[in-house]
Motif scaffolding. Sequence first.
Motif, PDB file in Angstrom:
ATOM      1  N   ILE A 279       2.671 105.086 -46.597  1.00  0.00           N
ATOM      2  CA  ILE A 279       1.860 105.030 -45.373  1.00  0.00           C
ATOM      3  C   ILE A 279       0.838 106.164 -45.347  1.00  0.00           C
ATOM      4  CG2 ILE A 279       1.954 105.384 -42.862  1.00  0.00           C
ATOM      5  CD1 ILE A 279       2.571 102.526 -43.775  1.00  0.00           C
ATOM      6  N   LEU A 280       1.245 107.364 -45.697  1.00  0.00           N
ATOM      7  CA  LEU A 280       0.287 108.475 -45.694  1.00  0.00           C
ATOM      8  C   LEU A 280      -0.801 108.276 -46.755  1.00  0.00           C
ATOM      9  CD1 LEU A 280       2.523 111.602 -45.003  1.00  0.00           C
ATOM     10  CD2 LEU A 280       1.056 110.333 -43.417  1.00  0.00           C
ATOM     11  N   GLU A 281      -0.436 107.669 -47.880  1.00  0.00           N
ATOM     12  CA  GLU A 281      -1.459 107.322 -48.874  1.00  0.00           C
ATOM     13  C   GLU A 281      -2.456 106.326 -48.278  1.00  0.00           C
ATOM     14  OE1 GLU A 281      -1.936 104.835 -53.065  1.00  0.00           O
ATOM     15  OE2 GLU A 281       0.078 105.430 -52.388  1.00  0.00           O
ATOM     16  N   ALA A 282      -1.933 105.323 -47.548  1.00  0.00           N
ATOM     17  CA  ALA A 282      -2.798 104.324 -46.919  1.00  0.00           C
ATOM     18  C   ALA A 282      -3.693 104.962 -45.854  1.00  0.00           C
ATOM     19  CB  ALA A 282      -1.941 103.217 -46.295  1.00  0.00           C
ATOM     20  N   TYR A 283      -3.144 105.897 -45.096  1.00  0.00           N
ATOM     21  CA  TYR A 283      -3.941 106.577 -44.067  1.00  0.00           C
ATOM     22  C   TYR A 283      -5.046 107.423 -44.707  1.00  0.00           C
ATOM     23  CZ  TYR A 283      -1.506 105.371 -39.738  1.00  0.00           C
ATOM     24  OH  TYR A 283      -1.032 104.702 -38.636  1.00  0.00           O
ATOM     25  N   ASN A 284      -4.733 108.103 -45.782  1.00  0.00           N
ATOM     26  CA  ASN A 284      -5.755 108.881 -46.481  1.00  0.00           C
ATOM     27  C   ASN A 284      -6.850 107.971 -47.032  1.00  0.00           C
ATOM     28  OD1 ASN A 284      -4.622 111.417 -46.012  1.00  0.00           O
ATOM     29  ND2 ASN A 284      -3.269 111.265 -47.791  1.00  0.00           N
ATOM     30  N   ARG A 285      -6.434 106.807 -47.532  1.00  0.00           N
ATOM     31  CA  ARG A 285      -7.404 105.822 -48.016  1.00  0.00           C
ATOM     32  C   ARG A 285      -8.265 105.310 -46.858  1.00  0.00           C
ATOM     33  NH1 ARG A 285      -6.460 102.164 -52.353  1.00  0.00           N
ATOM     34  NH2 ARG A 285      -4.768 103.577 -52.973  1.00  0.00           N
ATOM     35  N   ALA A 286      -7.649 105.116 -45.699  1.00  0.00           N
ATOM     36  CA  ALA A 286      -8.396 104.647 -44.520  1.00  0.00           C
ATOM     37  C   ALA A 286      -9.459 105.664 -44.110  1.00  0.00           C
ATOM     38  CB  ALA A 286      -7.442 104.381 -43.363  1.00  0.00           C
ATOM     39  N   VAL A 287      -9.120 106.944 -44.191  1.00  0.00           N
ATOM     40  CA  VAL A 287     -10.099 107.990 -43.864  1.00  0.00           C
ATOM     41  C   VAL A 287     -11.244 107.954 -44.874  1.00  0.00           C
ATOM     42  CG1 VAL A 287     -10.469 110.476 -43.741  1.00  0.00           C
ATOM     43  CG2 VAL A 287      -8.448 109.469 -42.655  1.00  0.00           C
ATOM     44  N   GLN A 288     -10.907 107.839 -46.154  1.00  0.00           N
ATOM     45  CA  GLN A 288     -11.939 107.795 -47.196  1.00  0.00           C
ATOM     46  C   GLN A 288     -12.868 106.595 -47.018  1.00  0.00           C
ATOM     47  OE1 GLN A 288      -9.790 107.731 -50.913  1.00  0.00           O
ATOM     48  NE2 GLN A 288      -8.770 109.689 -50.506  1.00  0.00           N
ATOM     49  N   GLU A 289     -12.282 105.447 -46.610  1.00  0.00           N
ATOM     50  CA  GLU A 289     -13.055 104.209 -46.471  1.00  0.00           C
ATOM     51  C   GLU A 289     -13.671 104.065 -45.078  1.00  0.00           C
ATOM     52  OE1 GLU A 289     -13.666 101.990 -48.811  1.00  0.00           O
ATOM     53  OE2 GLU A 289     -12.484 102.956 -50.387  1.00  0.00           O
ATOM     54  N   ARG A 290     -13.521 105.085 -44.246  1.00  0.00           N
ATOM     55  CA  ARG A 290     -14.126 105.130 -42.911  1.00  0.00           C
ATOM     56  C   ARG A 290     -13.637 104.003 -41.997  1.00  0.00           C
ATOM     57  NH1 ARG A 290     -15.854 109.996 -42.343  1.00  0.00           N
ATOM     58  NH2 ARG A 290     -17.463 109.414 -40.837  1.00  0.00           N
ATOM     59  N   TYR A 291     -12.341 103.733 -42.037  1.00  0.00           N
ATOM     60  CA  TYR A 291     -11.752 102.818 -41.067  1.00  0.00           C
ATOM     61  C   TYR A 291     -11.838 103.448 -39.682  1.00  0.00           C
ATOM     62  CZ  TYR A 291      -9.613  99.377 -44.248  1.00  0.00           C
ATOM     63  OH  TYR A 291      -9.399  98.359 -45.150  1.00  0.00           O
ATOM     64  N   ARG A 292     -11.807 102.605 -38.658  1.00  0.00           N
ATOM     65  CA  ARG A 292     -11.837 103.070 -37.270  1.00  0.00           C
ATOM     66  C   ARG A 292     -10.394 103.199 -36.780  1.00  0.00           C
ATOM     67  NH1 ARG A 292     -13.666  99.386 -34.038  1.00  0.00           N
ATOM     68  NH2 ARG A 292     -15.057 100.542 -32.648  1.00  0.00           N
ATOM     69  N   PHE A 293     -10.077 104.302 -36.106  1.00  0.00           N
ATOM     70  CA  PHE A 293      -8.702 104.622 -35.738  1.00  0.00           C
ATOM     71  C   PHE A 293      -8.414 104.390 -34.244  1.00  0.00           C
ATOM     72  CE2 PHE A 293      -8.566 106.316 -39.865  1.00  0.00           C
ATOM     73  CZ  PHE A 293      -7.265 106.693 -40.178  1.00  0.00           C
ATOM     74  N   PHE A 294      -7.108 104.223 -33.980  1.00  0.00           N
ATOM     75  CA  PHE A 294      -6.501 104.191 -32.645  1.00  0.00           C
ATOM     76  C   PHE A 294      -6.796 102.880 -31.889  1.00  0.00           C
ATOM     77  CE2 PHE A 294      -6.787 109.120 -32.672  1.00  0.00           C
ATOM     78  CZ  PHE A 294      -5.907 109.171 -33.723  1.00  0.00           C
ATOM     79  N   SER A 295      -6.760 102.908 -30.569  1.00  0.00           N
ATOM     80  CA  SER A 295      -6.667 101.697 -29.745  1.00  0.00           C
ATOM     81  C   SER A 295      -7.755 100.658 -30.016  1.00  0.00           C
ATOM     82  CB  SER A 295      -6.689 102.078 -28.264  1.00  0.00           C
ATOM     83  OG  SER A 295      -5.553 102.837 -27.924  1.00  0.00           O
ATOM     84  N   PHE A 296      -9.009 101.091 -30.142  1.00  0.00           N
ATOM     85  CA  PHE A 296     -10.112 100.160 -30.379  1.00  0.00           C
ATOM     86  C   PHE A 296     -10.499 100.106 -31.861  1.00  0.00           C
ATOM     87  CE2 PHE A 296     -11.556 100.907 -25.776  1.00  0.00           C
ATOM     88  CZ  PHE A 296     -10.900  99.759 -25.337  1.00  0.00           C
ATOM     89  N   GLY A 297      -9.613 100.602 -32.723  1.00  0.00           N
ATOM     90  CA  GLY A 297      -9.925 100.712 -34.136  1.00  0.00           C
ATOM     91  C   GLY A 297      -9.526  99.491 -34.944  1.00  0.00           C
ATOM     92  N   ASP A 298      -9.431  99.683 -36.249  1.00  0.00           N
ATOM     93  CA  ASP A 298      -9.121  98.616 -37.193  1.00  0.00           C
ATOM     94  C   ASP A 298      -7.605  98.435 -37.301  1.00  0.00           C
ATOM     95  OD1 ASP A 298     -11.830  98.047 -37.882  1.00  0.00           O
ATOM     96  OD2 ASP A 298     -11.870  99.897 -39.049  1.00  0.00           O
ATOM     97  N   ALA A 299      -7.206  97.480 -38.157  1.00  0.00           N
ATOM     98  CA  ALA A 299      -5.797  97.087 -38.214  1.00  0.00           C
ATOM     99  C   ALA A 299      -5.236  97.169 -39.625  1.00  0.00           C
ATOM    100  CB  ALA A 299      -5.631  95.656 -37.685  1.00  0.00           C
ATOM    101  N   MET A 300      -3.926  97.127 -39.682  1.00  0.00           N
ATOM    102  CA  MET A 300      -3.176  97.171 -40.922  1.00  0.00           C
ATOM    103  C   MET A 300      -2.141  96.042 -40.881  1.00  0.00           C
ATOM    104  SD  MET A 300      -0.698 100.353 -42.090  1.00  0.00           S
ATOM    105  CE  MET A 300      -1.994 101.468 -42.639  1.00  0.00           C
ATOM    106  N   LEU A 301      -2.028  95.292 -41.969  1.00  0.00           N
ATOM    107  CA  LEU A 301      -0.983  94.283 -42.122  1.00  0.00           C
ATOM    108  C   LEU A 301      -0.055  94.741 -43.226  1.00  0.00           C
ATOM    109  CD1 LEU A 301       0.390  91.474 -41.793  1.00  0.00           C
ATOM    110  CD2 LEU A 301      -1.351  90.571 -43.383  1.00  0.00           C
ATOM    111  N   ILE A 302       1.224  94.897 -42.907  1.00  0.00           N
ATOM    112  CA  ILE A 302       2.213  95.355 -43.881  1.00  0.00           C
ATOM    113  C   ILE A 302       3.199  94.214 -44.134  1.00  0.00           C
ATOM    114  CG2 ILE A 302       3.876  97.155 -44.460  1.00  0.00           C
ATOM    115  CD1 ILE A 302       2.665  98.825 -42.181  1.00  0.00           C
ATOM    116  N   LEU A 303       3.327  93.823 -45.397  1.00  0.00           N
ATOM    117  CA  LEU A 303       4.233  92.732 -45.762  1.00  0.00           C
ATOM    118  C   LEU A 303       5.201  93.204 -46.851  1.00  0.00           C
ATOM    119  CD1 LEU A 303       1.682  89.788 -45.901  1.00  0.00           C
ATOM    120  CD2 LEU A 303       3.454  90.132 -44.174  1.00  0.00           C
TER     121      LEU A 303
END
Length: 341
Positions: free
Chosen positions: A317-341
């Motif tokens: 998860i922390l690797e994914a979060y670091n990747r999200a920061v690098q890729e400029r994902y939008r965070f928190f309530s009005f931000g982007d989403a993650m699907l975990i399977l």
Amino acid sequence: MDIKQYDFDLPEELIAQVPLQDRSSSRLMVLDRAQETIEHHYFSDISQFIQPGDCLVLNDTRVLPARLYGAKEGTGGKVEVLLLHQSEGDEWEVLVKPAKKVKAGTKITFGNGQLVAECTEIQEHGGRKVRFSYEGIFLEVLESLGEMPLPPYIKEQLPDRERYQTVYAKEEGSAAAPTAGLHFTTELLQSLEEKGVEIAYLTLHVGLGTFRPVSVDQIEEHDMHAEFYQLSEETAEQLNRVKENGGKIISVGTTSTRTLETVIRDYGTFTAASGWTDIFIYPPQKLKAIDGLITNFHLPKSTLIMLVSAFAGRDFILEAYNRAVQERYRFFSFGDAMLIL
């Protein structure tokens, strides 16, 4: 376990301040737990990853316009009141600011006297119990006077309050939105049903404790807030049937997850139930109720990132979060989403 293990660097400009015009146009990071792979998509692509016979579990709670601005009777001093939950009848537990100005017996008026709150009890951390008096129907009065209780990290005004509701919101009672569900449109849900994906509903009224930071160094010492949940007999039967037929239970949001895990913990199977849950899920606990999770990107050192880590592993998860920061994902309530399977 040290809270610092769930910290990460987040540039402030990645905290989404406004929602996208098109709900389903947000980005979607797709995580495969078994392969530990990360892919980048858009939320509108989500049907590629959910198969016929799988079941999406949605929280149908509806956010109250729970923030009220009033004045003390007698002095006219300004007071902000935030509804937390209804205790009994017209008595509510609330937060008030400035708390020191509101003592037992203090009356606060809202609007042109349409609504009056009398403080009946002083509680900890700025909490109060108040009794409301009004004419007519309380929820209608609240709709006319209240504002949406947006999270403290959102500084922008929200012109359309419905944008902080899911399209399937029905049961009034939340102090915050179940934000993973904000990405769904009516059309997207319909297309998933046409594909053969089942849609199930439960209710968990989100409390403001969901935004409360963990203030202890050791996670195990954190006191989790309690929230009211309800799982109907119809939904319980539906979920058990999906499991028996080999389908996946995919929870939309941490609120749906906490409800399902509470029921499985207490009953061992999906069972009609309602009550208050203060379940706190963090590694090395394992989630037993769900096979997949749709969730937003959460605050550092929050109970929400701990829950997601319990499902997918902290390092991944922390690797994914670091990747999200690098890729400029939008965070928190009005931000982007993650699907975990």
